[in-house]
Design an enzyme around this catalytic site. Structure first.
Site, PDB file in Angstrom:
ATOM      1  N   MET A 115     -17.928 -21.497  23.021  1.00  0.00           N
ATOM      2  CA  MET A 115     -16.575 -20.951  22.836  1.00  0.00           C
ATOM      3  C   MET A 115     -16.585 -19.956  21.685  1.00  0.00           C
ATOM      4  O   MET A 115     -15.754 -19.999  20.789  1.00  0.00           O
ATOM      5  CB  MET A 115     -15.611 -22.124  22.583  1.00  0.00           C
ATOM      6  CG  MET A 115     -14.152 -21.790  22.792  1.00  0.00           C
ATOM      7  SD  MET A 115     -13.838 -21.034  24.399  1.00  0.00           S
ATOM      8  CE  MET A 115     -12.061 -21.073  24.421  1.00  0.00           C
ATOM      9  N   GLY A 116     -17.574 -19.066  21.696  1.00  0.00           N
ATOM     10  CA  GLY A 116     -17.680 -18.033  20.672  1.00  0.00           C
ATOM     11  C   GLY A 116     -16.842 -16.819  21.027  1.00  0.00           C
ATOM     12  O   GLY A 116     -15.845 -16.922  21.750  1.00  0.00           O
ATOM     13  N   ARG A 117     -17.290 -15.661  20.546  1.00  0.00           N
ATOM     14  CA  ARG A 117     -16.506 -14.434  20.698  1.00  0.00           C
ATOM     15  C   ARG A 117     -16.243 -14.078  22.155  1.00  0.00           C
ATOM     16  O   ARG A 117     -15.093 -13.826  22.552  1.00  0.00           O
ATOM     17  CB  ARG A 117     -17.239 -13.270  20.018  1.00  0.00           C
ATOM     18  CG  ARG A 117     -17.258 -13.352  18.514  1.00  0.00           C
ATOM     19  CD  ARG A 117     -18.224 -12.347  17.940  1.00  0.00           C
ATOM     20  NE  ARG A 117     -19.590 -12.722  18.212  1.00  0.00           N
ATOM     21  CZ  ARG A 117     -20.505 -12.979  17.273  1.00  0.00           C
ATOM     22  NH1 ARG A 117     -20.186 -12.859  16.007  1.00  0.00           N
ATOM     23  NH2 ARG A 117     -21.732 -13.328  17.604  1.00  0.00           N
ATOM     24  N   ILE A 118     -17.326 -14.041  22.968  1.00  0.00           N
ATOM     25  CA  ILE A 118     -17.148 -13.587  24.359  1.00  0.00           C
ATOM     26  C   ILE A 118     -16.362 -14.619  25.161  1.00  0.00           C
ATOM     27  O   ILE A 118     -15.442 -14.269  25.914  1.00  0.00           O
ATOM     28  CB  ILE A 118     -18.516 -13.263  25.003  1.00  0.00           C
ATOM     29  CG1 ILE A 118     -19.165 -12.085  24.252  1.00  0.00           C
ATOM     30  CG2 ILE A 118     -18.360 -12.914  26.478  1.00  0.00           C
ATOM     31  CD1 ILE A 118     -20.623 -11.806  24.605  1.00  0.00           C
TER      32      ILE A 118
ATOM     33  N   THR B 145     -23.302 -14.711  32.208  1.00  0.00           N
ATOM     34  CA  THR B 145     -23.442 -13.424  31.508  1.00  0.00           C
ATOM     35  C   THR B 145     -24.117 -13.661  30.159  1.00  0.00           C
ATOM     36  O   THR B 145     -24.110 -12.777  29.311  1.00  0.00           O
ATOM     37  CB  THR B 145     -22.074 -12.746  31.249  1.00  0.00           C
ATOM     38  OG1 THR B 145     -21.260 -13.658  30.493  1.00  0.00           O
ATOM     39  CG2 THR B 145     -21.370 -12.352  32.525  1.00  0.00           C
TER      40      THR B 145
ATOM     41  N   ARG C 117     -27.656 -15.542  29.021  1.00  0.00           N
ATOM     42  CA  ARG C 117     -29.060 -15.148  29.122  1.00  0.00           C
ATOM     43  C   ARG C 117     -29.691 -15.911  30.277  1.00  0.00           C
ATOM     44  O   ARG C 117     -29.328 -17.079  30.511  1.00  0.00           O
ATOM     45  CB  ARG C 117     -29.820 -15.462  27.833  1.00  0.00           C
ATOM     46  CG  ARG C 117     -29.614 -14.457  26.707  1.00  0.00           C
ATOM     47  CD  ARG C 117     -30.302 -13.114  26.977  1.00  0.00           C
ATOM     48  NE  ARG C 117     -30.115 -12.165  25.887  1.00  0.00           N
ATOM     49  CZ  ARG C 117     -29.145 -11.257  25.806  1.00  0.00           C
ATOM     50  NH1 ARG C 117     -28.237 -11.184  26.767  1.00  0.00           N
ATOM     51  NH2 ARG C 117     -29.089 -10.412  24.792  1.00  0.00           N
TER      52      ARG C 117
ATOM     53  N   GLU D 296     -36.226 -11.020  33.841  1.00  0.00           N
ATOM     54  CA  GLU D 296     -35.725  -9.651  34.049  1.00  0.00           C
ATOM     55  C   GLU D 296     -36.843  -8.631  33.890  1.00  0.00           C
ATOM     56  O   GLU D 296     -37.660  -8.796  32.980  1.00  0.00           O
ATOM     57  CB  GLU D 296     -34.616  -9.355  33.035  1.00  0.00           C
ATOM     58  CG  GLU D 296     -33.363 -10.100  33.344  1.00  0.00           C
ATOM     59  CD  GLU D 296     -32.242  -9.830  32.334  1.00  0.00           C
ATOM     60  OE1 GLU D 296     -32.191  -8.727  31.752  1.00  0.00           O
ATOM     61  OE2 GLU D 296     -31.429 -10.726  32.156  1.00  0.00           O
TER      62      GLU D 296
ATOM     63  N   HIS E 266     -27.721  -6.794  34.545  1.00  0.00           N
ATOM     64  CA  HIS E 266     -27.477  -6.921  33.097  1.00  0.00           C
ATOM     65  C   HIS E 266     -26.534  -5.822  32.582  1.00  0.00           C
ATOM     66  O   HIS E 266     -26.919  -5.012  31.737  1.00  0.00           O
ATOM     67  CB  HIS E 266     -28.817  -6.905  32.337  1.00  0.00           C
ATOM     68  CG  HIS E 266     -28.732  -7.558  30.991  1.00  0.00           C
ATOM     69  ND1 HIS E 266     -29.784  -8.217  30.407  1.00  0.00           N
ATOM     70  CD2 HIS E 266     -27.704  -7.658  30.110  1.00  0.00           C
ATOM     71  CE1 HIS E 266     -29.416  -8.689  29.233  1.00  0.00           C
ATOM     72  NE2 HIS E 266     -28.157  -8.353  29.025  1.00  0.00           N
TER      73      HIS E 266
END
Ligand SMILES: NC(=O)c1ccc[n+]([C@@H]2O[C@H](COP(=O)([O-])OP(=O)(O)OC[C@H]3O[C@@H](n4cnc5c(N)ncnc54)[C@H](O)[C@@H]3O)[C@@H](O)[C@H]2O)c1
Length: 324
Positions: free
Chosen positions: A157-160, A241, A243, A272, A290
């Site tokens: 539950m960070g910034r993004i 979204t 990693r 990737e 990505h």
């Protein structure tokens, strides 16, 4: 004129950023945009004062062992830094910075894009129209899953994740639940309309959509393994979204083909730019290359933020975005 620090810029960057870098530093730009590889990165570490690097540069302990090393800073272009062995960097007295905040909104938009695309079958629909297979509107054609009013489970539950929560709760009327070992305060969560859950498993069992927003670390590697994918509802979708490492891609292929979960939307992959061939053949997964931070505005802002870190470092001021 005093000698300007030499900065190796490992990939092409938006023009305004390259211009500004060249104005302030002895910038070695990568006009061909070819990844440097281990040897090229070691050469850069030996001959430049700093590297402005990206997620495609594997800065392992072995690469960082280049001697004699001249570089003192790895100014990463991006918020995630799992491609850098930060322990090895720290042990060698090499500073590392990143570019948080400026890519939050663009990445949250891509998470919502994937969520909507997967649930409403829009990739499949687009392929259908382009293939000339569409015979016309009919009440039972290509029915998807409603998004409005559903439960969104956020892992991290960070910034993004918070920016996704805002969009989902206030824009789509979704109920938002989350799990994070370092959660926001109850007041912050309430403002986002988000309810904490004590365990990841609770989120997986309750959510109609699970969206991953934790960093890739040794602890989160294969966080979404076979067992945890099995905790999700058969009607649920997984959105990644964060990693590729966070999801066991082979277990995801199995879960998607066996109906353990309904679908997925992926922006990132374990190896990737390789994507599991089985995923390429599936209609119930949306695959993006990505693109999380890939807007003009955001990529310029990321470059300017990396540049600010370089500027601060070489002026002897504290780094704004120090990672180690
Ligand atoms: N697809 C893209 O292009 C793209 C773009 C930007 C960022 N990212 C990825 O998104 C990640 C998140 O970025 P951010 O700016 O929101 O970072 P952030 O540091 O603000 O948030 C990460 C959150 O994850 C939590 N967390 C850590 N371990 C956890 C665990 N085991 N389970 C649940 N939560 C856990 C942390 O406590 C933190 O709150 C980055 O690390 C990066 O890898 C991808």
């Amino acid at each position: 004129m005093s000698k300007r620090p030499t900065v190796v810029v490992t990939r092409r960057l938006p023009e305004p950023v390259e211009k500004e870098l060249s104005r302030e530093f002895d910038a070695r730009l990568n006009r061909d945009d070819r990844p440097l590889g281990a040897d090229g990165l070691q050469e850069a570490l030996r001959t430049a004062d700093a590297l402005l690097c990206t997620v495609t540069d594997r800065l392992t302990a072995k690469v960082l062992s280049a001697e004699p090393r001249r570089a003192r800073l790895l100014a990463n272009f991006g918020v995630g830094f799992n491609h850098i062995d930060t322990n090895a960097a720290k042990a060698r007295g090499l500073a590392v910075s990143n570019t948080p905040d400026v890519l939050t909104q663009a990445t949250a938009d891509i998470a919502m894009t994937l969520l909507l695309m997967a649930s409403r079958r829009t990739g499949e629909g687009e392929r259908h129209v382009r293939a000339g297979a569409w015979t016309g509107w009919r009440p039972t054609h290509m029915l998807g899953t409603q998004v409005s009013g559903k439960v969104l489970g956020l892992v991290g539950m960070g910034r993004i994740a918070r920016a996704v929560a805002k969009r989902a709760h206030h824009g789509f009327g979704m109920r938002v639940i989350f799990h994070d070992p370092y959660p926001p305060t109850p007041a912050e969560a309430a403002e986002l309309g988000a309810e904490p859950r004590a365990s990841l498993e609770q989120v997986l069992e309750e959510a109609d959509f699970v969206s991953l927003h934790c960093p890739a670390t040794p602890e989160t590697r294969h966080l979404m393994n076979r067992e945890r994918l099995g905790r999700m509802r058969p009607s649920a979708f997984l959105i990644n979204t964060a990693r590729g490492d966070v999801v066991d891609e082979a277990a995801l292929v199995e879960a998607l083909s066996s109906g353990t979960i309904a679908g997925a939307g992926l922006d990132v992959y374990e190896k990737e730019p390789q994507v599991s061939p089985a995923l390429l053949a599936m209609e119930n997964v949306v695959l993006l290359p990505h693109l999380g931070s890939a807007t003009q505005e955001t990529r310029i802002a990321m470059g300017m933020r990396a540049l600010e870190n370089l500027r601060l470092f070489f002026s002897g001021a504290p780094l704004r975005d120090r990672v180690v």
